[in-house]
Structure formats: structure tokens, C-alpha cells
Design a protein around this motif. Structure first.
Motif, PDB file in Angstrom:
ATOM      1  N   LEU A  45       0.868  -1.172   0.000  1.00 24.58           N
ATOM      2  CA  LEU A  45       0.000   0.000   0.000  1.00 24.58           C
ATOM      3  C   LEU A  45       0.905   1.222   0.000  1.00 24.58           C
ATOM      4  O   LEU A  45       1.739   1.374   0.887  1.00 24.58           O
ATOM      5  CB  LEU A  45      -0.875   0.019   1.257  1.00 24.58           C
ATOM      6  CG  LEU A  45      -1.824  -1.167   1.445  1.00 24.58           C
ATOM      7  CD1 LEU A  45      -2.437  -1.120   2.842  1.00 24.58           C
ATOM      8  CD2 LEU A  45      -2.910  -1.145   0.383  1.00 24.58           C
ATOM      9  N   THR A  46       0.735   2.086  -0.993  1.00 28.18           N
ATOM     10  CA  THR A  46       1.617   3.244  -1.057  1.00 28.18           C
ATOM     11  C   THR A  46       0.945   4.410  -1.754  1.00 28.18           C
ATOM     12  O   THR A  46       0.046   4.231  -2.579  1.00 28.18           O
ATOM     13  CB  THR A  46       2.936   2.884  -1.789  1.00 28.18           C
ATOM     14  OG1 THR A  46       3.804   4.022  -1.761  1.00 28.18           O
ATOM     15  CG2 THR A  46       2.700   2.471  -3.235  1.00 28.18           C
ATOM     16  N   ARG A  47       1.395   5.624  -1.380  1.00 24.15           N
ATOM     17  CA  ARG A  47       0.964   6.821  -2.090  1.00 24.15           C
ATOM     18  C   ARG A  47       2.092   7.337  -2.977  1.00 24.15           C
ATOM     19  O   ARG A  47       1.961   8.381  -3.612  1.00 24.15           O
ATOM     20  CB  ARG A  47       0.548   7.904  -1.086  1.00 24.15           C
ATOM     21  CG  ARG A  47      -0.749   7.555  -0.354  1.00 24.15           C
ATOM     22  CD  ARG A  47      -1.211   8.710   0.530  1.00 24.15           C
ATOM     23  NE  ARG A  47      -1.328   9.922  -0.259  1.00 24.15           N
ATOM     24  CZ  ARG A  47      -0.793  11.102   0.092  1.00 24.15           C
ATOM     25  NH1 ARG A  47      -0.138  11.213   1.217  1.00 24.15           N
ATOM     26  NH2 ARG A  47      -0.932  12.150  -0.677  1.00 24.15           N
ATOM     27  N   ASP A  48       3.193   6.614  -3.017  1.00 28.85           N
ATOM     28  CA  ASP A  48       4.387   7.032  -3.756  1.00 28.85           C
ATOM     29  C   ASP A  48       4.374   6.324  -5.123  1.00 28.85           C
ATOM     30  O   ASP A  48       4.577   5.111  -5.206  1.00 28.85           O
ATOM     31  CB  ASP A  48       5.611   6.626  -2.922  1.00 28.85           C
ATOM     32  CG  ASP A  48       6.936   6.949  -3.609  1.00 28.85           C
ATOM     33  OD1 ASP A  48       6.947   7.118  -4.849  1.00 28.85           O
ATOM     34  OD2 ASP A  48       7.952   7.014  -2.900  1.00 28.85           O
ATOM     35  N   SER A  49       4.146   7.103  -6.183  1.00 25.14           N
ATOM     36  CA  SER A  49       3.978   6.469  -7.502  1.00 25.14           C
ATOM     37  C   SER A  49       5.294   5.844  -7.987  1.00 25.14           C
ATOM     38  O   SER A  49       5.286   4.834  -8.693  1.00 25.14           O
ATOM     39  CB  SER A  49       3.444   7.475  -8.526  1.00 25.14           C
ATOM     40  OG  SER A  49       4.289   8.606  -8.575  1.00 25.14           O
ATOM     41  N   GLY A  50       6.422   6.442  -7.583  1.00 25.87           N
ATOM     42  CA  GLY A  50       7.708   5.865  -7.950  1.00 25.87           C
ATOM     43  C   GLY A  50       7.913   4.489  -7.325  1.00 25.87           C
ATOM     44  O   GLY A  50       8.334   3.536  -7.987  1.00 25.87           O
ATOM     45  N   LEU A  51       7.596   4.404  -6.045  1.00 22.72           N
ATOM     46  CA  LEU A  51       7.718   3.126  -5.336  1.00 22.72           C
ATOM     47  C   LEU A  51       6.748   2.094  -5.923  1.00 22.72           C
ATOM     48  O   LEU A  51       7.096   0.927  -6.103  1.00 22.72           O
ATOM     49  CB  LEU A  51       7.450   3.322  -3.832  1.00 22.72           C
ATOM     50  CG  LEU A  51       7.533   2.069  -2.956  1.00 22.72           C
ATOM     51  CD1 LEU A  51       8.911   1.420  -3.039  1.00 22.72           C
ATOM     52  CD2 LEU A  51       7.186   2.409  -1.501  1.00 22.72           C
ATOM     53  N   ALA A  52       5.534   2.550  -6.243  1.00 22.38           N
ATOM     54  CA  ALA A  52       4.534   1.644  -6.835  1.00 22.38           C
ATOM     55  C   ALA A  52       5.058   1.059  -8.145  1.00 22.38           C
ATOM     56  O   ALA A  52       4.952  -0.146  -8.394  1.00 22.38           O
ATOM     57  CB  ALA A  52       3.220   2.383  -7.065  1.00 22.38           C
ATOM     58  N   ALA A  53       5.665   1.902  -8.978  1.00 19.38           N
ATOM     59  CA  ALA A  53       6.184   1.437 -10.268  1.00 19.38           C
ATOM     60  C   ALA A  53       7.317   0.432 -10.070  1.00 19.38           C
ATOM     61  O   ALA A  53       7.369  -0.603 -10.745  1.00 19.38           O
ATOM     62  CB  ALA A  53       6.659   2.640 -11.084  1.00 19.38           C
TER      63      ALA A  53
END
Ligand SMILES: [Zn+2]
Length: 153
Positions: A45-53
């Protein structure tokens, strides 16, 4: 479904635990978050799009959240099929440490909770991991109040 939440989602992580979702929180390093997600088959679960990618490239399942608020984040998770009906204590995990919660006989808690609390309440729960004791006092009522709001999100 088991989760690992990034450092921006502490409030959500505590609430997921209260609803019984096994949720890791508190790992600061992104590489470590990804390693644990893979090793333990946890949804990130994340709000960080870089981490999500990055996570998706590694094959980690991700739920990318965009809302800043607890209500908004719960709404996003409901759209993904998560249920927020059965709040603490049934199936709940400890909001502090993610450990399992179990009911304890009142007698076991003499001296472990304030005497006024011991006298006033008959229902107690304890975290098997960190030992935190819970009873239906003011904080509990506040939790139920917020839980009622989250049910309607
Ligand atoms: Zn605990």
C-alpha cells in the motif's frame, strides 16, 4: 490479503489492523519494503507512484492510493473489494504492533491496569505480541465512532 504499508500510511495501517488485516508498517527503507513484500507475499500500500512502479516491475502486487485522508483511503480500498465491517475486537490485530488480540479473564489483569479501570470494566483484551491491554473505555468508544463513519464511506 496481507499488507505492507509505506511510511506515509501510518493511520491507515493502524485501522487496517483494527479490522483484522495483517498489516506491516514502520519499515523506512524502500528496498527493505520491497524485499519483505516479495518474501512474505504482501500487497504494498503506497501513495508514492515511484515506489509503486518499482514494486510492479519486481512482481509485487500494489494498491496505489491517492487520497490524503483516512476516509478517502478506506473508500479506495473498498473499491478494491476490501471490507470494513467487523471492527475490533473480533479478528482484530493490535493497532500498535500487528500482533494477535485475544480476550483475557479479568482476574489475570489485576495490577496490570489502573485500579479504577479494573473496577469499572469486565471485558478485556490483550495483544499476544506486545502485551498492550484493551478495554471498552473512552478510546474504544472513539474508535467505534470513527468506525461508524468508515462504514458509510
Ligand atoms: Zn501489540
Amino acid at each position: 490479503m496481507r499488507f505492507i504499508a509505506d511510511m506515509m500510511l501510518g493511520r491507515l495501517a493502524r485501522w487496517l489492523r483494527l479490522y483484522g488485516y495483517d498489516t506491516l508498517y514502520g519499515v523506512e527503507d524502500d528496498d527493505e519494503i520491497l524485499r519483505i513484500a516479495l518474501a512474505e507475499n504482501r500487497v504494498l500500500l503506497t501513495r508514492d507512484s515511484g515506489l509503486a512502479a518499482r514494486a510492479r516491475r519486481l512482481g509485487v502486487e500494489v494498491i496505489a492510493l491517492s487520497s490524503n485522508s483516512l476516509e478517502g483511503q478506506v473508500g479506495e480500498l473498498k473499491k478494491r473489494g476490501l471490507e470494513f465491517e467487523e471492527l475490533f475486537p473480533a479478528h482484530a490485530r493490535c493497532p500498535k504492533c500487528n500482533g494477535p488480540i485475544r480476550p483475557v479473564p479479568k482476574d489475570d489483569l489485576r495490577g496490570r491496569v489502573p485500579e479504577s479501570v479494573y473496577q469499572k470494566y469486565d471485558e478485556f483484551y490483550v495483544c499476544e505480541n506486545c502485551g498492550q491491554v484493551y478495554w471498552p473505555g473512552r478510546q474504544w468508544r472513539e474508535m467505534l465512532r470513527i468506525g461508524e463513519k468508515l462504514r458509510r464511506v
